[in-house]
Design an enzyme around this catalytic site. Structure first.
Site, PDB file in Angstrom:
ATOM      1  N   ALA A  98       0.686  -1.120   0.228  1.00  0.00           N
ATOM      2  CA  ALA A  98       0.128  -0.103  -0.148  1.00  0.00           C
ATOM      3  C   ALA A  98       0.833   1.319  -0.075  1.00  0.00           C
ATOM      4  O   ALA A  98       0.332   2.194  -0.266  1.00  0.00           O
ATOM      5  CB  ALA A  98      -0.851  -0.144   1.187  1.00  0.00           C
ATOM      6  N   LYS A  99       2.114   0.977   0.469  1.00  0.00           N
ATOM      7  CA  LYS A  99       3.201   2.277   0.308  1.00  0.00           C
ATOM      8  C   LYS A  99       2.710   3.514   1.124  1.00  0.00           C
ATOM      9  O   LYS A  99       2.672   4.756   0.702  1.00  0.00           O
ATOM     10  CB  LYS A  99       3.333   2.672  -1.017  1.00  0.00           C
ATOM     11  CG  LYS A  99       4.165   1.501  -2.064  1.00  0.00           C
ATOM     12  CD  LYS A  99       4.568   1.977  -3.406  1.00  0.00           C
ATOM     13  CE  LYS A  99       5.183   0.654  -4.046  1.00  0.00           C
ATOM     14  NZ  LYS A  99       4.306  -0.368  -4.571  1.00  0.00           N
ATOM     15  N   ARG A 100       1.995   3.447   2.221  1.00  0.00           N
ATOM     16  CA  ARG A 100       1.558   4.378   3.170  1.00  0.00           C
ATOM     17  C   ARG A 100       2.738   5.158   3.578  1.00  0.00           C
ATOM     18  O   ARG A 100       3.823   4.699   3.779  1.00  0.00           O
ATOM     19  CB  ARG A 100       0.600   3.784   4.249  1.00  0.00           C
ATOM     20  CG  ARG A 100      -0.418   3.042   3.397  1.00  0.00           C
ATOM     21  CD  ARG A 100      -1.309   3.897   2.679  1.00  0.00           C
ATOM     22  NE  ARG A 100      -2.912   3.223   2.393  1.00  0.00           N
ATOM     23  CZ  ARG A 100      -3.203   3.236   1.208  1.00  0.00           C
ATOM     24  NH1 ARG A 100      -2.642   3.485   0.052  1.00  0.00           N
ATOM     25  NH2 ARG A 100      -4.452   2.625   1.089  1.00  0.00           N
TER      26      ARG A 100
END
Length: 298
Positions: A98-100
């Site tokens: 999700a590369k938050r």
């Protein structure tokens, strides 16, 4: 549902299956047309179930790319939640890509959404074993993720030197006489503290950049590296050789489009399953023939 710590999942499943991670990136244009048949179930749910059916007992890890599921709205989010729960119940390590990354309060909310068990105040709908995160906004934005991961036995993969063509625009820039990716590697390694063994706070380092990867592996001797790029992006066995360390489970290799994409969308369900299994076998063989590189030990 499993509550086994991430490090234990990694060590057990790499030993049992391999370092291959099956990527699930649902995109209709890249998968067989039979998934579009209307049987009362959304195509994305049918695709996830089909892939999980095929990989169970063959692959120890799955990486769900959140964006593809979000793009399908509520049906996509439902498929994501059910797929993650099913994979975890089967003992498959679940990575949510999700590369938050955001300011502290927002990062805390993301950590609660993706890393906190329902019994501890999380929703439980999207609880992963491991999450990808973006360090661009600074170390303080990673701290809520790191604290939550350590508290609940989860893992993180921090973007360090990625596989996309434009990655070098920022990640290969010099600052303070060192590359930005080196600074990020130092940050990742620092989260381990005095901990022995593998660091649950790992790094995303592309298999497409073996020279950069070799340097960063030297800086991260105890970190798990998630190495995208094998398959569709052109990474090869030499890249795996450069990124491998000396500990069981310190390298995971995701393959998404290279595993599930087809040229002939008219392929039958039976032939598609056979194709997935053939590709799994082939990728396992490529990864297995990349031995440890002793100079990586630090």
């Amino acid at each position: 549902m499993s509550s086994i710590p991430w490090i234990e999942i990694v060590q057990d499943n790499t030993a049992r299956y391999s370092e291959l991670v099956a990527g699930i990136d649902p995109s209709l244009v890249d998968i067989p047309a039979f998934f579009e048949q209307d049987d009362g179930m959304p195509w994305i749910s049918r695709f996830v179930d089909f892939v999980l059916d095929a990989i169970e007992g063959q692959v120890g890890f799955v990486k769900f790319q959140s964006a593809y599921f979000e793009a399908c709205g509520l049906s996509g989010l439902t498929a994501l939640s059910l797929g993650m729960k099913r994979a975890k119940a089967a003992g498959i390590g679940v990575i949510l890509d999700a590369k938050r990354g955001d300011i502290g309060a927002t990062a805390t909310a993301y950590a609660r959404a993706y890393l906190t068990p329902a019994s501890e105040g999380g929703s439980g709908d999207f609880e992963a074993d491991c999450l990808t995160v973006n360090p661009l906004m600074g170390p303080d934005t990673l701290e809520p993720f790191v604290a939550t991961a350590k508290r609940y036995g989860k893992g993180l993969f921090v973007l360090c030197r990625t596989s996309n063509p434009g990655a070098g625009w920022l990640q290969d820039k010099m600052t303070g006489n060192r590359l930005i990716s080196d600074h990020v590697a130092d940050l990742i390694g620092g989260f381990a503290g005095d901990q022995k063994g593998l660091n649950p706070i790992g790094a995303v380092i592309g298999a497409t950049v073996p020279h950069e990867g070799r340097r960063l592996r030297m800086l991260l001797p105890r970190s798990i590296i998630l190495a995208p790029g094998l398959g569709a992006q052109g990474g090869d066995a030499s890249s795996m050789h450069a990124l491998r360390g000396a500990q069981q489970g310190d390298l995971l290799v995701p393959v998404s489009r290279g595993l599930t994409r087809v040229e002939d969308r008219g392929i039958s369900a039976a032939d598609y399953r056979d194709l997935l299994l053939e590709r799994i076998t082939a990728f396992k063989a490529v990864i297995a023939h990349c031995p440890p590189y002793p100079a990586a030990v630090g």
